[in-house]
Design an enzyme around this catalytic site. Sequence first.
Site, mmCIF file in Angstrom:
data_model
loop_
_atom_site.group_PDB
_atom_site.id
_atom_site.type_symbol
_atom_site.label_atom_id
_atom_site.label_comp_id
_atom_site.label_asym_id
_atom_site.label_seq_id
_atom_site.Cartn_x
_atom_site.Cartn_y
_atom_site.Cartn_z
ATOM 1 N N GLY A 46 67.726 59.735 36.578
ATOM 2 C CA GLY A 46 66.282 59.648 36.737
ATOM 3 C C GLY A 46 65.942 59.042 38.080
ATOM 4 N N GLN A 106 60.828 54.937 44.415
ATOM 5 C CA GLN A 106 62.204 54.756 44.877
ATOM 6 C C GLN A 106 62.486 55.535 46.157
ATOM 7 O OE1 GLN A 106 64.052 55.487 40.741
ATOM 8 N NE2 GLN A 106 65.457 54.041 41.707
ATOM 9 N N CYS A 108 70.531 51.191 38.151
ATOM 10 C CA CYS A 108 69.391 51.747 38.874
ATOM 11 C C CYS A 108 69.858 52.115 40.272
ATOM 12 C CB CYS A 108 68.272 50.704 38.936
ATOM 13 S SG CYS A 108 66.822 51.266 39.844
ATOM 14 N N LEU A 109 69.440 53.279 40.736
ATOM 15 C CA LEU A 109 69.841 53.709 42.083
ATOM 16 C C LEU A 109 69.307 52.750 43.146
ATOM 17 C CD1 LEU A 109 69.293 57.556 41.681
ATOM 18 C CD2 LEU A 109 71.481 56.346 41.720
ATOM 19 N N HIS A 165 62.652 53.255 31.588
ATOM 20 C CA HIS A 165 63.106 52.720 32.884
ATOM 21 C C HIS A 165 62.274 53.298 34.031
ATOM 22 C CE1 HIS A 165 66.497 51.455 35.707
ATOM 23 N NE2 HIS A 165 65.790 52.274 36.452
ATOM 24 N N GLU A 166 62.088 54.618 34.012
ATOM 25 C CA GLU A 166 61.351 55.259 35.117
ATOM 26 C C GLU A 166 59.876 54.889 35.105
ATOM 27 O OE1 GLU A 166 63.064 56.275 37.381
ATOM 28 O OE2 GLU A 166 64.912 56.605 36.264
ATOM 29 N N HIS A 220 59.183 51.683 36.779
ATOM 30 C CA HIS A 220 59.156 51.771 38.249
ATOM 31 C C HIS A 220 57.741 52.038 38.768
ATOM 32 C CE1 HIS A 220 63.233 51.501 39.809
ATOM 33 N NE2 HIS A 220 63.711 52.372 38.936
HETATM 34 NI NI NI Z 1 65.727 52.732 38.505
#
Ligand code: NI
Length: 169
Positions: A46, A51, A93-94, A135-136, A139
């Site tokens: 995701g 991000q 998380c990226l 999670h997304e 963000h």
């Molecule tokens: Ni993330």
Amino acid sequence: MALRQIRVDGDDILRKKCKEVKEMNERTETLIDDMLETMYDAAGVGLAAPQVGVLKRIVVIDVDYENPYDNPYVMINPVILESDGEQCGDEGCLSIPGKVAEVTRPNRVVVKFLDRDMKEVTLEATELFARAICHELDHLDGVLYKDVAEGPLRDVEAEEAMYEEEDEF
Ligand code: NI
């Protein structure tokens, strides 16, 4: 399509609240394509627009590792309508590379969003898909998983022998 730079923890943009998307246009179409390419390139499940440095309420999710590009979800202005149950597991998380921590999330959510044709969709998600949605969506309001994690952030490298793969969002 083009890869975009993934912002990492410490970048102020990850802490801002994103704005609703009012209409689809060429710029937003390109953003969505780039987000998908960037997510797959980074082997994430995701990615949220902040991000990649864009404060719009857009996320892309694909929890099916086996078939990239097959059925990714593009969620515009997503809202969780219902959530229940509980799941507890490691999350990455990226934007926080190399780390994981345990996070409790609902095991089922119902989410409403606009797809890339700006058509309203409501769907039910469970397990990893439900976790990815939570999670997304966080963000989009400037929340990172480490803010809601139960345990401390742990190094992935230190645990490589124990875990073959980590999910990163
Ligand atoms: Ni993330």
